[in-house]
Design an enzyme around this catalytic site. Structure first.
Site, PDB file in Angstrom:
ATOM      1  N   LYS A 103       0.847  -1.200   0.000  1.00  0.00           N
ATOM      2  CA  LYS A 103       0.000   0.000   0.000  1.00  0.00           C
ATOM      3  C   LYS A 103       0.870   1.233   0.000  1.00  0.00           C
ATOM      4  O   LYS A 103       1.819   1.332   0.783  1.00  0.00           O
ATOM      5  CB  LYS A 103      -0.876  -0.009   1.285  1.00  0.00           C
ATOM      6  CG  LYS A 103      -1.820   1.165   1.394  1.00  0.00           C
ATOM      7  CD  LYS A 103      -3.081   0.925   0.588  1.00  0.00           C
ATOM      8  CE  LYS A 103      -3.904   2.182   0.367  1.00  0.00           C
ATOM      9  NZ  LYS A 103      -3.546   2.890  -0.892  1.00  0.00           N
ATOM     10  N   GLN A 124       7.202   4.070   3.876  1.00  0.00           N
ATOM     11  CA  GLN A 124       5.795   3.656   3.916  1.00  0.00           C
ATOM     12  C   GLN A 124       5.601   2.378   4.735  1.00  0.00           C
ATOM     13  O   GLN A 124       4.569   2.192   5.368  1.00  0.00           O
ATOM     14  CB  GLN A 124       5.302   3.454   2.472  1.00  0.00           C
ATOM     15  CG  GLN A 124       3.794   3.488   2.322  1.00  0.00           C
ATOM     16  CD  GLN A 124       3.233   4.900   2.247  1.00  0.00           C
ATOM     17  OE1 GLN A 124       3.758   5.736   1.542  1.00  0.00           O
ATOM     18  NE2 GLN A 124       2.155   5.159   2.962  1.00  0.00           N
ATOM     19  N   LYS A 127       5.530   3.522   8.349  1.00  0.00           N
ATOM     20  CA  LYS A 127       4.369   4.402   8.534  1.00  0.00           C
ATOM     21  C   LYS A 127       3.092   3.571   8.615  1.00  0.00           C
ATOM     22  O   LYS A 127       2.269   3.735   9.520  1.00  0.00           O
ATOM     23  CB  LYS A 127       4.277   5.374   7.348  1.00  0.00           C
ATOM     24  CG  LYS A 127       3.102   6.323   7.419  1.00  0.00           C
ATOM     25  CD  LYS A 127       2.807   7.024   6.110  1.00  0.00           C
ATOM     26  CE  LYS A 127       3.981   7.748   5.516  1.00  0.00           C
ATOM     27  NZ  LYS A 127       3.600   8.686   4.443  1.00  0.00           N
ATOM     28  N   LYS A 139       5.424   1.992  -3.093  1.00  0.00           N
ATOM     29  CA  LYS A 139       5.325   3.332  -3.703  1.00  0.00           C
ATOM     30  C   LYS A 139       5.530   3.178  -5.188  1.00  0.00           C
ATOM     31  O   LYS A 139       6.189   2.227  -5.636  1.00  0.00           O
ATOM     32  CB  LYS A 139       6.411   4.246  -3.130  1.00  0.00           C
ATOM     33  CG  LYS A 139       6.069   5.715  -3.224  1.00  0.00           C
ATOM     34  CD  LYS A 139       5.170   6.145  -2.078  1.00  0.00           C
ATOM     35  CE  LYS A 139       4.691   7.555  -2.224  1.00  0.00           C
ATOM     36  NZ  LYS A 139       4.006   7.996  -0.988  1.00  0.00           N
ATOM     37  N   ASP A 179      -0.167  10.856  -4.413  1.00  0.00           N
ATOM     38  CA  ASP A 179       0.977  11.501  -3.765  1.00  0.00           C
ATOM     39  C   ASP A 179       1.199  12.779  -4.591  1.00  0.00           C
ATOM     40  O   ASP A 179       0.251  13.263  -5.241  1.00  0.00           O
ATOM     41  CB  ASP A 179       2.212  10.577  -3.766  1.00  0.00           C
ATOM     42  CG  ASP A 179       3.321  11.075  -2.845  1.00  0.00           C
ATOM     43  OD1 ASP A 179       3.210  10.888  -1.633  1.00  0.00           O
ATOM     44  OD2 ASP A 179       4.297  11.682  -3.333  1.00  0.00           O
ATOM     45  N   THR A 222      -4.735  13.528   5.307  1.00  0.00           N
ATOM     46  CA  THR A 222      -3.311  13.701   5.664  1.00  0.00           C
ATOM     47  C   THR A 222      -3.134  15.027   6.421  1.00  0.00           C
ATOM     48  O   THR A 222      -2.533  15.063   7.504  1.00  0.00           O
ATOM     49  CB  THR A 222      -2.412  13.666   4.421  1.00  0.00           C
ATOM     50  OG1 THR A 222      -2.783  12.540   3.626  1.00  0.00           O
ATOM     51  CG2 THR A 222      -0.956  13.560   4.801  1.00  0.00           C
ATOM     52  N   ASN A 254      -2.370  19.101  -1.679  1.00  0.00           N
ATOM     53  CA  ASN A 254      -3.376  18.416  -0.878  1.00  0.00           C
ATOM     54  C   ASN A 254      -3.073  18.473   0.622  1.00  0.00           C
ATOM     55  O   ASN A 254      -3.941  18.812   1.437  1.00  0.00           O
ATOM     56  CB  ASN A 254      -3.454  16.959  -1.360  1.00  0.00           C
ATOM     57  CG  ASN A 254      -4.376  16.137  -0.502  1.00  0.00           C
ATOM     58  OD1 ASN A 254      -3.975  15.617   0.536  1.00  0.00           O
ATOM     59  ND2 ASN A 254      -5.632  16.059  -0.881  1.00  0.00           N
ATOM     60  N   SER A 397      -6.967   5.764   3.742  1.00  0.00           N
ATOM     61  CA  SER A 397      -6.960   4.886   2.557  1.00  0.00           C
ATOM     62  C   SER A 397      -7.347   3.461   2.969  1.00  0.00           C
ATOM     63  O   SER A 397      -8.108   2.786   2.272  1.00  0.00           O
ATOM     64  CB  SER A 397      -5.565   4.852   1.928  1.00  0.00           C
ATOM     65  OG  SER A 397      -5.398   5.904   1.015  1.00  0.00           O
TER      66      SER A 397
HETATM   67  P1  NDP Z   1       0.564  17.887  -4.210  1.00  0.00           P
HETATM   68  O1  NDP Z   1       1.007  17.500  -5.549  1.00  0.00           O
HETATM   69  O2  NDP Z   1      -0.882  18.081  -3.940  1.00  0.00           O
HETATM   70  O3  NDP Z   1       1.317  19.210  -3.740  1.00  0.00           O
HETATM   71  C1  NDP Z   1       2.698  19.259  -3.686  1.00  0.00           C
HETATM   72  C2  NDP Z   1       3.117  20.640  -3.219  1.00  0.00           C
HETATM   73  O4  NDP Z   1       4.517  20.635  -2.974  1.00  0.00           O
HETATM   74  C3  NDP Z   1       2.876  21.714  -4.241  1.00  0.00           C
HETATM   75  O5  NDP Z   1       2.655  22.930  -3.581  1.00  0.00           O
HETATM   76  C4  NDP Z   1       4.193  21.733  -5.029  1.00  0.00           C
HETATM   77  O6  NDP Z   1       4.456  22.961  -5.688  1.00  0.00           O
HETATM   78  C5  NDP Z   1       5.166  21.522  -3.893  1.00  0.00           C
HETATM   79  N1  NDP Z   1       6.367  20.842  -4.395  1.00  0.00           N
HETATM   80  C6  NDP Z   1       6.447  19.630  -4.987  1.00  0.00           C
HETATM   81  N2  NDP Z   1       7.699  19.339  -5.324  1.00  0.00           N
HETATM   82  C7  NDP Z   1       8.415  20.400  -4.934  1.00  0.00           C
HETATM   83  C8  NDP Z   1       9.776  20.697  -4.997  1.00  0.00           C
HETATM   84  N3  NDP Z   1      10.664  19.842  -5.534  1.00  0.00           N
HETATM   85  N4  NDP Z   1      10.182  21.898  -4.477  1.00  0.00           N
HETATM   86  C9  NDP Z   1       9.286  22.760  -3.928  1.00  0.00           C
HETATM   87  N5  NDP Z   1       7.978  22.524  -3.851  1.00  0.00           N
HETATM   88  C10 NDP Z   1       7.560  21.370  -4.338  1.00  0.00           C
HETATM   89  O7  NDP Z   1       1.172  16.789  -3.218  1.00  0.00           O
HETATM   90  P2  NDP Z   1       0.722  16.400  -1.748  1.00  0.00           P
HETATM   91  O8  NDP Z   1       0.254  17.592  -1.001  1.00  0.00           O
HETATM   92  O9  NDP Z   1      -0.132  15.216  -1.830  1.00  0.00           O
HETATM   93  O10 NDP Z   1       2.122  15.915  -1.150  1.00  0.00           O
HETATM   94  C11 NDP Z   1       2.989  16.778  -0.418  1.00  0.00           C
HETATM   95  C12 NDP Z   1       3.911  15.950   0.441  1.00  0.00           C
HETATM   96  O11 NDP Z   1       3.139  15.168   1.358  1.00  0.00           O
HETATM   97  C13 NDP Z   1       4.790  14.941  -0.307  1.00  0.00           C
HETATM   98  O12 NDP Z   1       6.010  14.800   0.383  1.00  0.00           O
HETATM   99  C14 NDP Z   1       3.999  13.638  -0.177  1.00  0.00           C
HETATM  100  O13 NDP Z   1       4.829  12.515  -0.308  1.00  0.00           O
HETATM  101  C15 NDP Z   1       3.471  13.787   1.238  1.00  0.00           C
HETATM  102  N6  NDP Z   1       2.307  12.986   1.581  1.00  0.00           N
HETATM  103  C16 NDP Z   1       1.165  13.034   0.849  1.00  0.00           C
HETATM  104  C17 NDP Z   1       0.072  12.298   1.244  1.00  0.00           C
HETATM  105  C18 NDP Z   1      -1.237  12.395   0.534  1.00  0.00           C
HETATM  106  O14 NDP Z   1      -2.194  11.791   1.033  1.00  0.00           O
HETATM  107  N7  NDP Z   1      -1.364  13.109  -0.561  1.00  0.00           N
HETATM  108  C19 NDP Z   1       0.126  11.405   2.400  1.00  0.00           C
HETATM  109  C20 NDP Z   1       1.351  11.494   3.158  1.00  0.00           C
HETATM  110  C21 NDP Z   1       2.396  12.236   2.728  1.00  0.00           C
HETATM  111  P3  NDP Z   1       4.074  23.116  -7.262  1.00  0.00           P
HETATM  112  O15 NDP Z   1       2.579  23.210  -7.282  1.00  0.00           O
HETATM  113  O16 NDP Z   1       4.763  24.348  -7.707  1.00  0.00           O
HETATM  114  O17 NDP Z   1       4.605  21.873  -7.917  1.00  0.00           O
HETATM  115  O1  2IT Z   2       2.927   9.025   1.595  1.00  0.00           O
HETATM  116  C1  2IT Z   2       1.782   8.581   1.801  1.00  0.00           C
HETATM  117  O2  2IT Z   2       1.466   8.057   2.871  1.00  0.00           O
HETATM  118  C2  2IT Z   2       0.797   8.697   0.721  1.00  0.00           C
HETATM  119  N1  2IT Z   2       1.101   9.260  -0.322  1.00  0.00           N
HETATM  120  C3  2IT Z   2      -0.565   8.083   0.873  1.00  0.00           C
HETATM  121  C4  2IT Z   2      -0.543   6.632   0.509  1.00  0.00           C
HETATM  122  C5  2IT Z   2      -1.895   5.955   0.476  1.00  0.00           C
HETATM  123  O3  2IT Z   2      -1.876   4.773   0.120  1.00  0.00           O
HETATM  124  O4  2IT Z   2      -2.912   6.556   0.789  1.00  0.00           O
END
Ligand code: NDP
Ligand code: 2IT
Length: 464
Positions: A103, A124, A127, A139, A179, A222, A254, A397
């Site tokens: 997952k 992961q 976690k 992943k 992600d 999240t 997100n 999830s």
């Molecule tokens: P999104 O794609 O929704 O948003 C990512 C954000 O981070 C955007 O604002 C993006 O800016 C910025 N970003 C991405 N890459 C870079 C970079 N190299 N340098 C600077 N800014 C960057 O992703 P999420 O919000 O889902 O994910 C954000 C983090 O949270 C990640 O580390 C992800 O692994 C982690 N995460 C996500 C989960 C989920 O449920 N979605 C669960 C647990 C962890 P821009 O728009 O300009 O690209």
């Molecule tokens: O980093 C994370 O925990 C996620 N991107 C969510 C993974 C999931 O299976 O919901």
């Protein structure tokens, strides 16, 4: 009070452990840097447990845990808006399924490579173990960049990606989710293609839109979970709650948006957000509705924020402090890095501590560098590591998988209540584990030991 189980490594043993970790890597493979960063933290953290019980060594758990079960790498050919053929690389890293089906999310971003996905898959595993739910670690993703693409192009890419990926996944085998760069739109297209190929309407992906099988609260999970975790950590550490406190957040995706939303709901004042081009500092509080419109509807840069709020400060990346990120140089009570890996450096950590920050909680995966974490711990501030603090997303999830299997849907309130309970439980478990193993207040070690123990015990019980 410590139960006296702690067996710390002395300098000689630490050096031996570092040598072992080094021996695993190919020094020419820069891609693996982040994977080894994640691995080194875990292996050094778990020493008190590993050394206190010979069964872990006898069963070669470390050697087995750091190698993925398998990695799929495939070509993705798709048609762009001009009917021109484009080629990207797709991956799925199935890391460990001792506790349940593989997952973990899918990341679509130009920086994606095998090393990044191994780091994310490895994190992961632990976690998912911390959630207490039956899910293993994985992943995947692609170097495809959804930015600037039309809906048609995203659909075309997702369909092509799934034409390969469907061979390796299934509701009891491997269940991908979102992600970076993968949200409800992408999950919808991926699900549609899976259904066409297999004719099966099943919970093979999570983070689906609600009207065809997604769980309520998954989009929020999240970010909300990160804030629930922080409130609990502050309570355990006898610090004031977030109400009326200034908070800084990075990212505007997100995780960041929903962390900001929950901070407002608790009466806190989030004053920053950022994207890959710059940071917004709005001292009256970030305009959440505008942010949602810019990032979820229009999908444009944060620079647009200043058009509606010229009084807010926009700091482009080119003006960031040397070796740091603008958000962490603004005084706050609590900080929430929610964008990407290694976005919070030692320079930033020093600025946060100097400006009176009391708590840092990681919404992104591994956003703080090892030097920054070391500085936080030395300074005695509360530090909530990603694999514990952002586990709310994958936990919901797993609740989505449950609902799909039961052909049921739960109310928003029910899922939210479950999420809050899970996050508080993770936080308490991590704090208690740290205390039990002689590292009270160290949530990094607490999370790594508690997660590792659950996975390792299952691996031993299941044999080779
Ligand atoms: P999104 O794609 O929704 O948003 C990512 C954000 O981070 C955007 O604002 C993006 O800016 C910025 N970003 C991405 N890459 C870079 C970079 N190299 N340098 C600077 N800014 C960057 O992703 P999420 O919000 O889902 O994910 C954000 C983090 O949270 C990640 O580390 C992800 O692994 C982690 N995460 C996500 C989960 C989920 O449920 N979605 C669960 C647990 C962890 P821009 O728009 O300009 O690209
Ligand atoms: O980093 C994370 O925990 C996620 N991107 C969510 C993974 C999931 O299976 O919901």
């Amino acid at each position: 009070m410590s139960k006296g189980k702690a067996i710390r490594m002395d300098e000689k043993e630490l050096e031996k452990a570092r040598e072992y970790i080094k021996s695993l890597r190919n020094p020419n493979c820069k891609e693996d840097d982040v994977f080894f960063q994640a691995m080194e933290e875990v292996l050094l953290s778990i020493a008190p447990l590993y050394l206190s019980d010979p069964k872990y060594q006898a069963n070669a758990i470390v050697q087995r845990l750091v190698v993925p079960d398998r990695i799929f790498k495939f070509k993705v050919e798709w048609l762009d808006r001009n009917n021109k053929i484009q080629v990207n690389t797709g991956y799925r890293v199935q890391f460990n399924n001792a506790l349940g089906p593989y997952k973990g999310g899918l990341r679509f971003h130009p920086t994606v490579n095998e090393g990044v996905l191994k780091f994310l898959g490895f994190e992961q595993i632990l976690k998912n173990a911390l959630t207490g739910l039956p899910i293993g670690g994985a992943k995947g993703g692609s170097d495809f960049d959804p930015k600037g693409k039309t809906d048609f192009e995203v659909m075309s890419f997702c369909s092509a990606f799934m034409r390969e990926l469907h061979k390796y996944i299934g509701p009891r085998i491997d269940v991908p989710a979102g992600d970076i760069g993968v949200g409800a739109r992408e999950i919808g297209y991926l699900f549609g293609e899976y259904k066409k190929i297999t004719s099966a309407y099943e919970g093979v992906l999570t983070g689906k839109p609600f009207f065809f099988g997604g769980s309520l609260m998954r989009p929020e999970a999240t970010g909300y979970g990160v804030v629930y975790f922080t409130e609990k950590m502050l309570e355990i550490e006898n610090k004031e709650p977030l109400k009326e406190k200034v908070c800084t957040v990075s990212g505007s995706g997100n995780v960041a948006l929903h962390a900001i939303e929950k901070l407002y709901q608790l009466g806190a004042l989030p004053v920053t957000c950022s994207d890959s081009k710059g940071t917004v500092y709005d001292p009256r509080g970030v305009d959440l509705e505008l942010l949602k419109e810019l990032k979820f509807v229009k999908r444009v840069s944060l620079q647009e924020y200043s058009k509606k709020h010229p009084e807010a400060k926009y700091i482009p990346v080119s003006d960031y402090p040397k070796g740091g990120h603008a958000a962490w140089h603004i005084p706050c009570y609590a900080a929430f890095p929610c964008a990407t890996q290694n976005e919070l450096t030692e320079t930033d950590a020093k600025a946060l501590v100097k400006n009176g920050c009391v708590s840092v909680t990681e919404g992104a995966n591994m956003p703080s560098t090892p030097e920054a974490i070391h500085y936080f711990q030395k300074s005695g501030i509360c530090f909530g590591p990603a694999k514990a603090a952002n586990a709310g997303g994958v936990a919901v999830s797993a609740l989505e998988m449950s609902q799909n299997a039961q052909m049921m849907r739960w109310s928003f309130e029910k899922v939210d209540a479950e999420l809050k309970t899970i996050m508080e439980h993770i936080c308490t478990n991590v704090a208690q584990t740290a205390e039990e193993y002689g590292v009270k207040g160290n949530y990094v070690d607490g999370a790594n030991i508690a997660g590792f123990k659950r996975v390792a015990d299952a691996m031993i019980a299941e044999g080779i």
